[in-house]
Design a protein around this motif. Structure first.
Motif, mmCIF file in Angstrom:
data_model
loop_
_atom_site.group_PDB
_atom_site.id
_atom_site.type_symbol
_atom_site.label_atom_id
_atom_site.label_comp_id
_atom_site.label_asym_id
_atom_site.label_seq_id
_atom_site.Cartn_x
_atom_site.Cartn_y
_atom_site.Cartn_z
ATOM 1 N N GLU A 1 0.601 -1.316 0.068
ATOM 2 C CA GLU A 1 0.013 -0.095 -0.103
ATOM 3 C C GLU A 1 0.852 1.211 0.128
ATOM 4 N N MET A 2 0.706 2.266 -1.025
ATOM 5 C CA MET A 2 1.393 3.304 -0.910
ATOM 6 C C MET A 2 0.413 4.680 -0.831
ATOM 7 N N ALA A 3 0.725 5.358 -0.053
ATOM 8 C CA ALA A 3 -0.038 6.679 0.126
ATOM 9 C C ALA A 3 0.796 7.950 0.179
ATOM 10 N N ALA A 4 0.298 9.110 -0.412
ATOM 11 C CA ALA A 4 0.943 10.405 -0.467
ATOM 12 C C ALA A 4 -0.041 11.605 -0.496
ATOM 13 N N PRO A 5 0.198 12.539 -0.010
ATOM 14 C CA PRO A 5 -0.612 13.680 -0.013
ATOM 15 C C PRO A 5 -0.735 14.551 -1.196
ATOM 16 N N THR A 6 -1.478 13.588 -2.223
ATOM 17 C CA THR A 6 -1.307 14.174 -3.685
ATOM 18 C C THR A 6 -2.475 13.767 -4.440
ATOM 19 N N TYR B 1 17.040 -3.527 -0.340
ATOM 20 C CA TYR B 1 16.820 -2.785 -1.428
ATOM 21 C C TYR B 1 16.942 -1.588 -1.296
ATOM 22 N N TYR B 2 17.169 -0.614 -2.128
ATOM 23 C CA TYR B 2 17.013 0.773 -1.872
ATOM 24 C C TYR B 2 15.645 1.097 -2.644
ATOM 25 N N MET B 3 14.750 1.454 -1.622
ATOM 26 C CA MET B 3 13.176 1.643 -2.116
ATOM 27 C C MET B 3 13.110 3.209 -2.450
ATOM 28 N N ILE B 4 12.776 3.461 -3.808
ATOM 29 C CA ILE B 4 12.485 4.870 -4.170
ATOM 30 C C ILE B 4 10.951 5.167 -3.858
ATOM 31 N N MET B 5 10.722 6.213 -3.225
ATOM 32 C CA MET B 5 9.571 6.674 -3.012
ATOM 33 C C MET B 5 9.419 7.992 -3.677
ATOM 34 N N ALA B 6 8.240 8.463 -4.227
ATOM 35 C CA ALA B 6 8.114 9.466 -5.172
ATOM 36 C C ALA B 6 6.429 9.548 -5.381
ATOM 37 N N TYR B 7 6.351 10.949 -5.322
ATOM 38 C CA TYR B 7 4.872 11.451 -6.041
ATOM 39 C C TYR B 7 4.969 12.758 -6.690
ATOM 40 N N SER B 8 3.729 13.029 -7.518
ATOM 41 C CA SER B 8 3.760 13.963 -8.453
ATOM 42 C C SER B 8 2.323 14.946 -8.049
ATOM 43 N N GLN B 9 2.299 16.111 -8.364
ATOM 44 C CA GLN B 9 0.776 16.875 -8.387
ATOM 45 C C GLN B 9 0.118 16.266 -9.611
ATOM 46 N N GLU B 10 0.673 15.813 -10.610
ATOM 47 C CA GLU B 10 -0.221 15.415 -11.932
ATOM 48 C C GLU B 10 -0.335 13.839 -12.058
#
Length: 167
Positions: free
Chosen positions: A46-51, A141-150
């Motif tokens: 589950e991944m969640a972000a303020p976007t 692993y190196y876990m990459i976490m990212a999010y965008s406004q689009e």
């Protein structure tokens, strides 16, 4: 009497194994949270972000994004989209289907609500190609976490980081 004790011990052992198998792990960084657990030879995320835009996690054996296996998702008009990508270099990533690999992601669901995007999905713990990663319990692993406004997957992130994780 001995048969009853053995039955109770077996029940306790089974419950302990199931509890351990379903143990949730999570990490939060820069207002994004990723949680995961293992069940039936699959890893559930589950991944969640303020976007209201896309969210992604990725896995790499080295720092940086080149060679990373990315899982990028968005919610558009209540429809969840999740794509498996292989990253050649920063900003240069292709869906694994372009390399003739069938996506392995299942159990996809999610929502976008109050400027927060949450996406859940599962993957097999064993990869089927060089464009994916084995995600077995205990792997580092190196876990990459990212999010965008689009929602557009080609749009740049407003937050991207990586953390060391042990699955």
């Amino acid at each position: 009497m001995m048969k009853q004790i053995m039955t109770m011990l077996m029940a306790l052992l089974t419950a302990a194994c199931n509890a351990q198998e379903n143990e949730n792990k999570s990490i939060t960084k820069n207002k994004m949270t990723v949680s995961w657990h293992f069940k039936n030879d699959r890893i559930h995320f589950e991944m969640a972000a303020p976007t209201s835009g896309w969210v992604t996690i990725g896995f790499n054996t080295k720092t940086g994004i080149s060679g990373a296996y990315l899982l990028m998702g968005n919610v558009v008009k209540d429809k969840v989209n999740l794509v498996e990508y292989y990253t050649k270099s920063p900003g240069n990533y292709d869906p694994i289907s372009k390399f003739g690999v069938n996506p392995q992601v299942e159990n996809i669901e999610g929502k976008e609500q109050f400027r927060k995007t949450t996406i859940r999905f599962s993957l097999p713990t064993t990869s089927i190609s060089k464009y994916q990663k084995d995600l077995s319990e205990g792997m580092k692993y190196y876990m990459i976490m990212a999010y965008s406004q689009e929602d557009d997957f080609q749009h740049h992130s407003i937050m991207r980081t990586s953390v060391n994780v042990k699955l």
